[in-house]
Design an enzyme around this catalytic site. Structure first.
Site, PDB file in Angstrom:
ATOM      1  N   GLY A  24       0.699  -1.140   0.258  1.00 35.96           N
ATOM      2  CA  GLY A  24       0.099   0.030  -0.151  1.00 35.96           C
ATOM      3  C   GLY A  24       0.734   1.233  -0.291  1.00 35.96           C
ATOM      4  O   GLY A  24       0.448   2.367   0.496  1.00 35.96           O
ATOM      5  N   ASN A  26       1.447   3.004  -2.808  1.00 38.40           N
ATOM      6  CA  ASN A  26       0.839   3.904  -3.558  1.00 38.40           C
ATOM      7  C   ASN A  26      -0.376   4.417  -2.798  1.00 38.40           C
ATOM      8  O   ASN A  26      -0.571   5.592  -3.017  1.00 38.40           O
ATOM      9  CB  ASN A  26       0.493   3.230  -4.812  1.00 38.40           C
ATOM     10  CG  ASN A  26       1.824   3.240  -5.849  1.00 38.40           C
ATOM     11  OD1 ASN A  26       1.926   3.999  -6.473  1.00 38.40           O
ATOM     12  ND2 ASN A  26       2.347   1.841  -5.836  1.00 38.40           N
ATOM     13  N   ASN A 120      -5.194   2.744 -13.419  1.00 37.72           N
ATOM     14  CA  ASN A 120      -4.261   1.815 -12.862  1.00 37.72           C
ATOM     15  C   ASN A 120      -2.873   2.442 -12.808  1.00 37.72           C
ATOM     16  O   ASN A 120      -2.699   3.247 -13.667  1.00 37.72           O
ATOM     17  CB  ASN A 120      -4.394   0.595 -13.786  1.00 37.72           C
ATOM     18  CG  ASN A 120      -3.277  -0.601 -13.110  1.00 37.72           C
ATOM     19  OD1 ASN A 120      -3.289  -0.702 -12.098  1.00 37.72           O
ATOM     20  ND2 ASN A 120      -2.401  -1.026 -14.176  1.00 37.72           N
ATOM     21  N   HIS A 122       0.920   1.539 -13.266  1.00 36.71           N
ATOM     22  CA  HIS A 122       1.972   0.292 -14.031  1.00 36.71           C
ATOM     23  C   HIS A 122       3.128   0.692 -13.704  1.00 36.71           C
ATOM     24  O   HIS A 122       3.840   1.756 -14.146  1.00 36.71           O
ATOM     25  CB  HIS A 122       1.590  -0.037 -15.154  1.00 36.71           C
ATOM     26  CG  HIS A 122       2.494  -1.372 -15.795  1.00 36.71           C
ATOM     27  ND1 HIS A 122       2.149  -2.548 -15.175  1.00 36.71           N
ATOM     28  CD2 HIS A 122       3.399  -1.338 -16.569  1.00 36.71           C
ATOM     29  CE1 HIS A 122       2.985  -3.523 -15.687  1.00 36.71           C
ATOM     30  NE2 HIS A 122       3.877  -2.578 -16.532  1.00 36.71           N
ATOM     31  N   ASP A 163      -3.318  -3.491 -19.166  1.00 34.61           N
ATOM     32  CA  ASP A 163      -2.385  -2.279 -19.273  1.00 34.61           C
ATOM     33  C   ASP A 163      -2.571  -1.629 -20.636  1.00 34.61           C
ATOM     34  O   ASP A 163      -1.460  -1.141 -21.277  1.00 34.61           O
ATOM     35  CB  ASP A 163      -0.985  -2.752 -18.925  1.00 34.61           C
ATOM     36  CG  ASP A 163      -0.647  -3.466 -17.741  1.00 34.61           C
ATOM     37  OD1 ASP A 163       0.246  -4.461 -17.683  1.00 34.61           O
ATOM     38  OD2 ASP A 163      -1.296  -2.928 -16.755  1.00 34.61           O
ATOM     39  N   ALA A 192       8.695   7.968  -9.373  1.00 31.34           N
ATOM     40  CA  ALA A 192       7.458   8.062 -10.353  1.00 31.34           C
ATOM     41  C   ALA A 192       6.066   7.819  -9.698  1.00 31.34           C
ATOM     42  O   ALA A 192       5.079   8.402  -9.860  1.00 31.34           O
ATOM     43  CB  ALA A 192       7.891   7.066 -11.466  1.00 31.34           C
ATOM     44  N   GLU A 193       5.834   6.621  -9.305  1.00 28.53           N
ATOM     45  CA  GLU A 193       4.722   6.169  -8.979  1.00 28.53           C
ATOM     46  C   GLU A 193       3.976   6.967  -8.027  1.00 28.53           C
ATOM     47  O   GLU A 193       2.822   7.317  -8.213  1.00 28.53           O
ATOM     48  CB  GLU A 193       4.644   4.633  -8.519  1.00 28.53           C
ATOM     49  CG  GLU A 193       5.025   3.683  -9.711  1.00 28.53           C
ATOM     50  CD  GLU A 193       5.103   2.245  -8.946  1.00 28.53           C
ATOM     51  OE1 GLU A 193       4.084   1.931  -8.111  1.00 28.53           O
ATOM     52  OE2 GLU A 193       6.019   1.585  -9.264  1.00 28.53           O
TER      53      GLU A 193
END
Ligand code: GRF
Length: 220
Positions: A24, A26, A120, A122, A163, A192-193
């Protein structure tokens, strides 16, 4: 919709449900983004995991967000699980569903119902290192095996493919000489994410993302 809190600029708050399977981090970036104002006009109304031991559920609890576990293991068939999962998601009346490290196949009915309202994250620059079998560490192992010099992450809308939905945001990250898959994964998450997922939610919450066929246009 009736009964929604109007936010400061009159735009209704976006009701977001986050779906998780693991640590978790993100989800935590999203929680922190709502708290620090990086994400505006948004209310996290629920977290759903397929894994009752997911630390992500603890993060939800610690932040007062209702958490649910809906696991395929608890149902006779995948069809029944799919039905229960959709019921659980609908129960939160979300405007947006966020898949944040969610590893279960999304039921076709849910993709249809939340078309262009489900996103989403990725951990690669789609269309590289994505599709069936590319998740978690496997993505970074493949990138290192190919010898790419740049990797990154992508936020996209979810469609029937894996994706393959319209891309919303991407962010590149340098590969370093001594990288292991674990080190690279962490850098992609940190640089990044955890940046583009909150940003994408804020853009959507403020009506800045338009889908045009298989692409998106980000409004100023
Ligand atoms: C990580 O591999 C991340 O790259 C991908 O999902 C996995 C778990 O992330 N998006 P999280 O810590 O559960 O958010």
């Amino acid at each position: 919709m009736l009964g929604r809190d109007a936010s400061e600029n009159g735009r209704e708050k976006l009701r977001a449900v986050v779906m998780v399977s693991g640590g978790g981090t993100n989800l935590q970036a999203i929680i922190d983004g709502v708290k620090d104002g990086t994400i505006t006009n948004t209310e996290l109304v629920g977290v759903i995991s397929n894994n009752r031991n997911a630390y992500a559920l603890k993060r939800a609890e610690e932040n007062g967000i209702p958490g649910l576990c809906v696991s395929p293991k608890d149902y006779e068939t995948r069809a029944v699980f799919n039905e229960k999962l959709l019921e659980a998601v609908d129960g939160f009346q979300p405007d947006l569903v966020v898949l944040a490290g969610y590893l279960v196949v999304i039921p076709p009915e849910m993709i249809a119902r939340y078309r262009n309202r489900m996103i989403n994250i990725h951990p690669s620059l789609i269309p590289s290192f994505c599709g069936k079998g590319y998740y978690g560490l496997k993505v970074h192992e493949a990138a290192l095996a190919r010898g790419v010099k740049v990797v990154g992450a992508t936020v996209h809308f979810v469609d029937e493919g894996t994706d393959t939905g319209p891309i919303i945001l991407q962010k590149a990250v340098e590969v370093e000489q001594e990288d292991t898959p674990e080190v690279l994964q962490r850098r992609v998450m940190e640089q990044a994410e955890w940046k583009i997922l909150p940003k994408a939610i804020d853009l959507i919450a403020n009506g800045k993302v338009q889908v045009e066929e298989n692409r998106t246009v980000i409004l100023p």
